[in-house]
Motif scaffolding. Sequence first.
Motif, PDB file in Angstrom:
ATOM      1  N   UNK B 223       0.831  -1.202   0.000  1.00  0.00           N
ATOM      2  CA  UNK B 223       0.000   0.000   0.000  1.00  0.00           C
ATOM      3  C   UNK B 223       0.868   1.257   0.000  1.00  0.00           C
ATOM      4  N   UNK B 224       1.912   1.174   0.787  1.00  0.00           N
ATOM      5  CA  UNK B 224       2.807   2.326   0.848  1.00  0.00           C
ATOM      6  C   UNK B 224       3.401   2.600  -0.528  1.00  0.00           C
ATOM      7  N   UNK B 225       3.810   1.521  -1.140  1.00  0.00           N
ATOM      8  CA  UNK B 225       4.411   1.647  -2.460  1.00  0.00           C
ATOM      9  C   UNK B 225       3.412   2.262  -3.434  1.00  0.00           C
ATOM     10  N   UNK B 226       2.206   1.729  -3.350  1.00  0.00           N
ATOM     11  CA  UNK B 226       1.180   2.235  -4.265  1.00  0.00           C
ATOM     12  C   UNK B 226       0.914   3.707  -4.009  1.00  0.00           C
ATOM     13  N   UNK B 227       0.846   4.046  -2.722  1.00  0.00           N
ATOM     14  CA  UNK B 227       0.588   5.442  -2.383  1.00  0.00           C
ATOM     15  C   UNK B 227       1.686   6.331  -2.942  1.00  0.00           C
ATOM     16  N   UNK B 229       3.603   5.673  -5.455  1.00  0.00           N
ATOM     17  CA  UNK B 229       3.470   5.679  -6.905  1.00  0.00           C
ATOM     18  C   UNK B 229       2.407   6.690  -7.329  1.00  0.00           C
ATOM     19  N   UNK B 230       1.309   6.653  -6.569  1.00  0.00           N
ATOM     20  CA  UNK B 230       0.206   7.535  -6.892  1.00  0.00           C
ATOM     21  C   UNK B 230       0.627   8.993  -6.746  1.00  0.00           C
ATOM     22  N   UNK B 231       1.384   9.238  -5.682  1.00  0.00           N
ATOM     23  CA  UNK B 231       1.808  10.603  -5.446  1.00  0.00           C
ATOM     24  C   UNK B 231       2.741  11.068  -6.568  1.00  0.00           C
ATOM     25  N   UNK B 232       3.616  10.155  -6.938  1.00  0.00           N
ATOM     26  CA  UNK B 232       4.547  10.493  -8.008  1.00  0.00           C
ATOM     27  C   UNK B 232       3.782  10.819  -9.290  1.00  0.00           C
ATOM     28  N   UNK B 233       2.746  10.005  -9.550  1.00  0.00           N
ATOM     29  CA  UNK B 233       1.943  10.256 -10.747  1.00  0.00           C
ATOM     30  C   UNK B 233       1.295  11.628 -10.681  1.00  0.00           C
ATOM     31  N   UNK B 234       0.835  11.935  -9.493  1.00  0.00           N
ATOM     32  CA  UNK B 234       0.214  13.234  -9.293  1.00  0.00           C
ATOM     33  C   UNK B 234       1.234  14.339  -9.573  1.00  0.00           C
TER      34      UNK B 234
END
Lengths: 800, 522
Positions: B223-227, B229-234
């Motif tokens: 989940x941390x990784x995904x979060x 990743x999501x932030x990076x995408x943002x």
Amino acid sequence: MDVLEEKEEEEQREELKALDSSDNLQDVETEVSEEQVFVPSDVLDFDWSSIDTSQLPSLYHTNSLKEEKLLLVAEHFLQQYSHLCPDRKLLFLHPVNECGLQPSKLYSPTTILKYQRGNCFDFSVVLCSLLLGAGYDAYCVHGYATRQMCSLDETLELCPLLMKPQEVPKYGMKSRIKPLPDQQSMFELQQEAKKKAETEAAQKNKGREEEQVTEVGKLKRDPWSGLRVHAWVLVLSGKREVPETFFINPFTGNSHSTMDEHFLGIESVWNHRNYWVNMQDCRNGCKDLIFDLGDTLRWEVMLSGSNRSLQQLSDAEKEKRFPDRTMDDMQEKEDMSLDMPQSWVAPIQISPREFETRCSQGRKVTLYKQAKLEKWAPYLNENGLVKRLTIYADSDYTEAVEVREWFKNREDLLVMREVNKQTQVTTDYFSPGHLLSLKAHSYKSLEPKSEHVMEFYHEARVDGLQKRVEDVKEMTEYFVGRDDFLHVRQTVFGKRVKKVHLAGTSIDSSRPIVQIKECFHRNLEKPADEDVAERIFLITEETISLTYHLKDKYITASKKDLFKAAEDDRRGRETVMTPEMCIIYEAGCPEKAKKLLPLYELLQELTKEEKQLKLQVQQSEAEVLNILEIRKNEENDIKLSVSMYNTARSEMRAHQYEATNTIEDEFLGQKEQGQDYLAPFLIQIGYREKMTKGQALRVRDNCLTDLKHRLINKVNIIQARFEKAVEELQKKEQWFQEKRDQLSTEEEGDFLTRYSEAMFHIHILALRLNREKQVAPQKYLALEEKLRKDPRLAEHLGHA
Amino acid sequence: MSQLPNSIEPNVIDDEMVQKAIEEEYPEDLRELAKIDGINFKEVTELHLSFRNILQIDNMWQFESLTKLQLDNNIIEKIEALETLVHLVWLDLSFNNIEVIEGLDTLVKLQDLSLYSNRISKMEHMDTLQELQVFSIGKNNLTVLEDVTYLRRFKNLRSLNLSGNPLCHDEHYKLFVVAHLPDLLYLDFKLVNDTTREAADFKYHDRIEELEQEEAEALAQLEEKQAKQKELEYHQTAFVEHLNGSFLFDHMFAEDTETATLADLPEVGELLQAYRKEFVSVCENLFNFGLKEYEKREFEVSNFHGRLQEVLTTNQQEGKKIILDFENESKRRLDEIDNTRNQDLVASKRAEYKEEILQLSEVLMTLEVQLADQMEELITEFAENIAAIVSTFIENVKGFMTQCQDLENHHHEKLLEICITMLEISARNELDEDLPAGVRELLKDKTTIVNALNTSHSIRLRMIYKRESDIRSSTYRWQRSVMEKAFQDEIDRNRDRVKEIVQYIDNLMEELHTMEMLDLLE
């Protein structure tokens, strides 16, 4: 004037005392009476001298030492006041109570509540006492008000039930519907806005004019304006989370803002703690008054010691003050800081029954502007009616436009009925829980063939039916929250065909269906052009037409018209579906070869549904009939329900119930349990725990003889009545025979009916006599048997 | 295994077989109708290919909407060619000769999978099948009871069949499975009762707890990784990724060995620290600005779409009303024509009707032209707004980047200064003895060091410039794509609407024509 020296009471616990018939007091009284203190009409009829004060406790008749002191203080205050303010009305200090002399007394709440009558002062005192008891910071106000306020005249007021809800949301809507600027030319828009503004302004003007007109009507110059004395209740903010200081009119119980223009001025206010005289200017009515009773410039206080209003007194302070007073009475007197004595009025008691009954006789009529409101206590009316509002077209209450009735505790859950006198349409409203979730029902008559609009609690219904409108030609049903997104179903009926029914076949009451139309909301799970928006079954034409929802950005809806093949065709031929059997328009999909298989399946499906729909419509019709039947029955036999928490009533109810079912049983039971049939005889012999055989026998014989006498008496009485009746009849017959020729046909008829009545009476008497003769020996034997088994006599009679 | 005694040739799935299979799906009386319609493989949702002696799966790619596929009782050896059946919910591969579970990764909607009676010895390659509810893998070669833990990842699994595998001979088989799959309702087609569950809980309590903890940790990490990743995408959509920190700075110095060596000099170390701090702070300012600008752009875009939608909805309502009015009118008109006996009158009324249809066409087209104008206006305005936002953004980015460059220049000068001082000291041989050898080496020759410093300075400047141009180019790219999409959407919309109107009018005309023809026939 001894009586006047008795204690007198102003308000509740507050007390102000009268001195012996001082001129001042007399003055107050005359002032008050001159100034038209309004007394409700039924109070006028009431003979106040008839009230009974003898039962009031002695506290009501005598003044304690402290009370005497207070009277002195009051007198002082009054003298000073009249000296300083010679122009002002005299204060309403220390009037006499009901045990004093007439006129102008202030009755204690005890009496007012007992007789349920009084003037504004009486009412205010009762109300203020109750509010104080409930912890509010309340005061009685002596002041001046308008005629409508003083005379309980609400005929210029709009009935509160007719007040329209605030129109605020409407304005909100308006601004929301503003058309998009992009779509219209600015010029048009401006024009429109201008027009709108104009009409609005015009309306506003009109409204204002109207207002002015009514205003003028309201202000028919009252010659007594400003001189009408009134009393009402003031509640100060602070206690019990009262956010704002306000008035209560004791006659109506309505609350008013202190800015209300109906209140023209305040002389003084008081409660159980003190008496404050208003020193502020009342030329502008009560609008500018400041209700800070601690402000000695604005409010002159009588008992300076308890100057501050209660809210400002902390508990600690209070405690501190108490010991002071008890310890050093003398000093206090010098300070003039005499405390108010305990009230002599007994605690106010209102029984639950009185509370429920509310008004005297449980009935009250109020006239409002073009409306009449009647109220009844619950259970007073057999049909459960508690409130009726009649709206009139005119101000003279002659032409009724609409009648609204409210009901309570009805077993059929009817809560309100509206009758529109112009259209003759009645609308019944039900609370949740009625059979089939009926919520409202509009009708002209309860007969099936007329127009009916029924609303339902759709949350409680499986089919989500919210409303059904039915008339001779059509039935429209509205649904809410259905899983299949259906929201309207409209059925058109043809003319009822008169069928010849064979004997034994049930009569087909349903009308032939010509067309069924169903509308659906958008189901977002399906693509728009597969989601049916509307389908029409043209049953007589064997056609089904479907209209789909609009696709995004499209303006034409896809459509399918399906024609059912004739039965023979279907069976006879291989092909079950031909391209001719349907017309399709698919928006945005240029001609594609029609696929027959899905169409065939669709048609099959729809045909099946059509059958079900027909059934459903018939069921709906049957439901309507059923509801009408039930409603008719309910109306013919209105029952009131009693809550199980209403113990008094539910017990009564239970008794009634038993009574109707088992009158006889209960009767016997009461005899057995309630009364000792042996008691009179036992007393004769001086019954103790034990009795001798001789005594027992005597009791038995006495008892039996008594019964025998009674039975014989009864027979004799019946016999005597019988003989008398027969004799009379004979006389009459004789008279009739003699005068027969002179009698008119009318008189003759009259005689004949009376004759037959008499005959009937005699017949009954004969029957009773006979029965009594037969039953008497049985009763005698039964008693004998019973006596033998009676535990008190048994040991002596058992072997007799 | 499932070979029939009279088995003929082993088969490969081909069109003919499929065609036949589909036809058999229809009830007999409709088969004819289906043939007339023609069968489109793309629309078929269910397919039964049982008992066909299939050896190899093939030719399945056309069945895009297939949800149920039965391939049981064949001689299939390898799961293949099913990748395109992404809508598959139900797959039956029982009674085959499969040895390895594979090729199912794309079937993410699969809920019911049967591999009963095959030759599978390991449960694997199924990680993507998160919807799995019913799984049958009985009568296979599963031997290791521990492998059952693999099934823990299927949170929706409710029914499992393992019977007939060697692992079932383990005396704790049942309790083990129940304990490790707590959500299971049916095991080997029998309801798991509470007693069993309790016994299993009791026996494996500690083990399960451990397992759960491990899983929870893994999940948390994921989940941390995904979060992240999501932030990076943002951040990427805001074009300021990796600017919230020292990433750019570190990157600039990553391959700069000279500076790294020099950093051992105390003054240089301090200088570097100060530089780093300032640089990072500028980056962070830029980053925050970027995020703010992103919100602005998003707001502008959604605002544009909102207004677009409003205009479209109003237009749609208007069009709908026109059509509705027309249809009500035309119904009346057609009824009238139907009821008219006089042929001449009929003809004239028809002509009138035709005229009206043409008029309708005119009205609708006008409406569309109006709409197109409005849309164009909106889009132009939108383009202007976007352009303004983009240019402000670029301007500001440039400003920030200039700050970075200034810092770099400043740093470079300082560094040079220090180096020259050091050189002088070195020339006097007064260098500190404890200086690392690398530094001493560097400070030997002035030209070398100045050249080295200049080179790395220009590299760093270029990096800063590159970052700036990256931002610029992706911003412009975004602008272009947004505008292109807006224009294209409008063009498509316009085309669709015109097509719709034409089609509708044609349809009306055709209807009229058909009626005429019918009349003539009569």
